[in-house]
Design a protein around this motif. Structure first.
Motif, PDB file in Angstrom:
ATOM      1  N   SER A 258      51.653 -12.921 -42.564  1.00  0.00           N
ATOM      2  CA  SER A 258      52.554 -14.186 -42.280  1.00  0.00           C
ATOM      3  C   SER A 258      52.588 -15.289 -43.456  1.00  0.00           C
ATOM      4  N   SER A 259      53.540 -16.269 -43.473  1.00  0.00           N
ATOM      5  CA  SER A 259      53.648 -17.116 -44.122  1.00  0.00           C
ATOM      6  C   SER A 259      52.438 -18.018 -44.494  1.00  0.00           C
ATOM      7  N   GLU A 260      51.449 -17.843 -43.252  1.00  0.00           N
ATOM      8  CA  GLU A 260      50.535 -18.598 -43.303  1.00  0.00           C
ATOM      9  C   GLU A 260      49.042 -17.732 -43.761  1.00  0.00           C
ATOM     10  N   GLY A 261      49.410 -16.538 -43.936  1.00  0.00           N
ATOM     11  CA  GLY A 261      48.443 -15.778 -44.452  1.00  0.00           C
ATOM     12  C   GLY A 261      47.713 -14.794 -43.545  1.00  0.00           C
ATOM     13  N   GLY A 262      48.358 -14.851 -42.119  1.00  0.00           N
ATOM     14  CA  GLY A 262      47.800 -14.110 -41.009  1.00  0.00           C
ATOM     15  C   GLY A 262      48.096 -12.395 -41.441  1.00  0.00           C
ATOM     16  N   VAL A 263      47.001 -11.711 -41.213  1.00  0.00           N
ATOM     17  CA  VAL A 263      47.344 -10.226 -41.525  1.00  0.00           C
ATOM     18  C   VAL A 263      47.387  -9.628 -40.205  1.00  0.00           C
ATOM     19  N   PHE A 264      48.375  -8.628 -40.157  1.00  0.00           N
ATOM     20  CA  PHE A 264      48.606  -7.739 -38.837  1.00  0.00           C
ATOM     21  C   PHE A 264      48.404  -6.109 -39.432  1.00  0.00           C
ATOM     22  N   GLU A 265      47.564  -5.337 -38.943  1.00  0.00           N
ATOM     23  CA  GLU A 265      47.446  -4.296 -39.604  1.00  0.00           C
ATOM     24  C   GLU A 265      48.174  -3.331 -38.275  1.00  0.00           C
ATOM     25  N   LEU A 266      49.164  -2.656 -38.246  1.00  0.00           N
ATOM     26  CA  LEU A 266      49.898  -2.046 -37.231  1.00  0.00           C
ATOM     27  C   LEU A 266      50.347  -0.549 -37.666  1.00  0.00           C
ATOM     28  N   ASP A 267      50.379   0.110 -36.756  1.00  0.00           N
ATOM     29  CA  ASP A 267      50.915   1.662 -36.766  1.00  0.00           C
ATOM     30  C   ASP A 267      52.355   1.548 -37.452  1.00  0.00           C
ATOM     31  N   ALA A 268      52.843   2.297 -38.153  1.00  0.00           N
ATOM     32  CA  ALA A 268      53.981   2.292 -38.716  1.00  0.00           C
ATOM     33  C   ALA A 268      55.108   2.272 -37.680  1.00  0.00           C
ATOM     34  N   GLU A 269      54.837   3.225 -36.706  1.00  0.00           N
ATOM     35  CA  GLU A 269      55.906   3.490 -35.685  1.00  0.00           C
ATOM     36  C   GLU A 269      56.108   2.053 -34.699  1.00  0.00           C
ATOM     37  N   VAL A 270      55.076   1.209 -34.807  1.00  0.00           N
ATOM     38  CA  VAL A 270      55.265  -0.098 -34.192  1.00  0.00           C
ATOM     39  C   VAL A 270      55.891  -1.266 -35.189  1.00  0.00           C
ATOM     40  N   ALA A 271      55.292  -1.100 -36.164  1.00  0.00           N
ATOM     41  CA  ALA A 271      55.758  -2.365 -37.511  1.00  0.00           C
ATOM     42  C   ALA A 271      57.145  -1.739 -37.618  1.00  0.00           C
ATOM     43  N   CYS A 272      57.575  -0.578 -37.600  1.00  0.00           N
ATOM     44  CA  CYS A 272      59.105  -0.424 -38.242  1.00  0.00           C
ATOM     45  C   CYS A 272      60.078  -0.526 -37.032  1.00  0.00           C
ATOM     46  N   MET A 273      59.648  -0.891 -35.803  1.00  0.00           N
ATOM     47  CA  MET A 273      60.784  -1.154 -34.646  1.00  0.00           C
ATOM     48  C   MET A 273      61.392  -2.363 -35.163  1.00  0.00           C
ATOM     49  N   SER A 274      60.812  -3.281 -36.237  1.00  0.00           N
ATOM     50  CA  SER A 274      61.478  -4.449 -36.598  1.00  0.00           C
ATOM     51  C   SER A 274      62.254  -3.940 -37.879  1.00  0.00           C
ATOM     52  N   GLY A 275      63.466  -4.373 -37.654  1.00  0.00           N
ATOM     53  CA  GLY A 275      64.243  -3.617 -38.589  1.00  0.00           C
ATOM     54  C   GLY A 275      64.023  -4.229 -40.121  1.00  0.00           C
ATOM     55  N   ARG A 276      63.697  -5.498 -40.151  1.00  0.00           N
ATOM     56  CA  ARG A 276      63.405  -6.149 -41.585  1.00  0.00           C
ATOM     57  C   ARG A 276      62.032  -5.704 -42.093  1.00  0.00           C
ATOM     58  N   VAL A 277      61.013  -5.368 -41.357  1.00  0.00           N
ATOM     59  CA  VAL A 277      59.786  -4.750 -41.754  1.00  0.00           C
ATOM     60  C   VAL A 277      60.110  -3.330 -42.128  1.00  0.00           C
ATOM     61  N   ARG A 278      60.978  -2.616 -41.384  1.00  0.00           N
ATOM     62  CA  ARG A 278      61.339  -1.283 -41.960  1.00  0.00           C
ATOM     63  C   ARG A 278      62.117  -1.390 -43.051  1.00  0.00           C
ATOM     64  N   GLN A 279      62.759  -2.242 -43.521  1.00  0.00           N
ATOM     65  CA  GLN A 279      63.535  -2.348 -44.704  1.00  0.00           C
ATOM     66  C   GLN A 279      62.751  -2.950 -45.830  1.00  0.00           C
ATOM     67  N   ILE A 280      61.928  -3.647 -45.673  1.00  0.00           N
ATOM     68  CA  ILE A 280      61.089  -3.906 -46.715  1.00  0.00           C
ATOM     69  C   ILE A 280      59.930  -3.049 -47.073  1.00  0.00           C
ATOM     70  N   ALA A 281      59.322  -2.304 -45.957  1.00  0.00           N
ATOM     71  CA  ALA A 281      58.448  -1.328 -46.127  1.00  0.00           C
ATOM     72  C   ALA A 281      58.866  -0.190 -46.642  1.00  0.00           C
ATOM     73  N   GLY A 282      60.367   0.073 -46.576  1.00  0.00           N
ATOM     74  CA  GLY A 282      60.932   1.266 -47.082  1.00  0.00           C
ATOM     75  C   GLY A 282      61.331   1.123 -48.615  1.00  0.00           C
ATOM     76  N   SER A 283      61.465  -0.095 -49.053  1.00  0.00           N
ATOM     77  CA  SER A 283      61.787  -0.613 -50.542  1.00  0.00           C
ATOM     78  C   SER A 283      60.564  -0.699 -51.286  1.00  0.00           C
ATOM     79  N   GLN A 284      59.102  -0.617 -50.832  1.00  0.00           N
ATOM     80  CA  GLN A 284      58.224  -0.828 -51.640  1.00  0.00           C
ATOM     81  C   GLN A 284      57.366   0.449 -51.979  1.00  0.00           C
ATOM     82  N   GLU A 285      56.395   0.392 -52.743  1.00  0.00           N
ATOM     83  CA  GLU A 285      55.407   1.422 -52.822  1.00  0.00           C
ATOM     84  C   GLU A 285      54.566   1.689 -51.480  1.00  0.00           C
ATOM     85  N   PRO A 286      54.220   2.741 -51.405  1.00  0.00           N
ATOM     86  CA  PRO A 286      53.280   3.079 -49.975  1.00  0.00           C
ATOM     87  C   PRO A 286      52.319   2.472 -49.993  1.00  0.00           C
TER      88      PRO A 286
END
Length: 123
Positions: free
Chosen positions: A40-68
């Motif tokens: 998060s913008s405040e430094g909060g960290v969320f470790e999520l299963d990819a199947e959960v995180a990628c339900m967010s279109g924005r997370v899916r878009q960013i994760a797909g454009s970065q290194e694994p």
């Protein structure tokens, strides 16, 4: 709650323009069984299963454009991301039900929202 008929629409939410994409409840097959770390913008960290995180279109878009394995940093507060990911965990692997708009009736339940959705929105 976004519905399929909102897909592609621009909406003002908390002073920001948001575009809802169609429901895509699954993550790319290459990410199944993997974790995504969202910060998060405040430094909060969320470790999520990819199947959960990628339900967010924005997370899916960013994760797909970065290194694994790279962290996904979002300009959102921890409190808001916690709610987003609670919603994603609940609907993991499936699309939320459509709620037709405009809402016909006096309550979300009369429009077809589940008891869980009503409780989620009230909290």
């Amino acid at each position: 709650l976004p519905s399929r008929d909102m897909a592609g629409g621009n909406f003002d939410i908390f002073g920001r323009q948001v575009v809802f994409s169609p429901c895509e409840p699954s993550s790319p097959s290459s990410s199944v069984g993997r974790k995504v770390v969202v910060v998060s913008s405040e430094g909060g960290v969320f470790e999520l299963d990819a199947e959960v995180a990628c339900m967010s279109g924005r997370v899916r878009q960013i994760a797909g454009s970065q290194e694994p394995g790279a962290n996904v940093v979002l300009p959102l507060k921890k409190r808001l991301l916690k709610k987003v990911f609670e919603y994603c965990r609940h609907y993991r692997g499936r699309c939320p039900p459509d709620i037709p708009t405009p809402i016909a009736g006096d309550t979300l339940e009369s429009a077809g929202a589940s008891a869980w959705d009503v409780s989620f929105l009230a909290s």
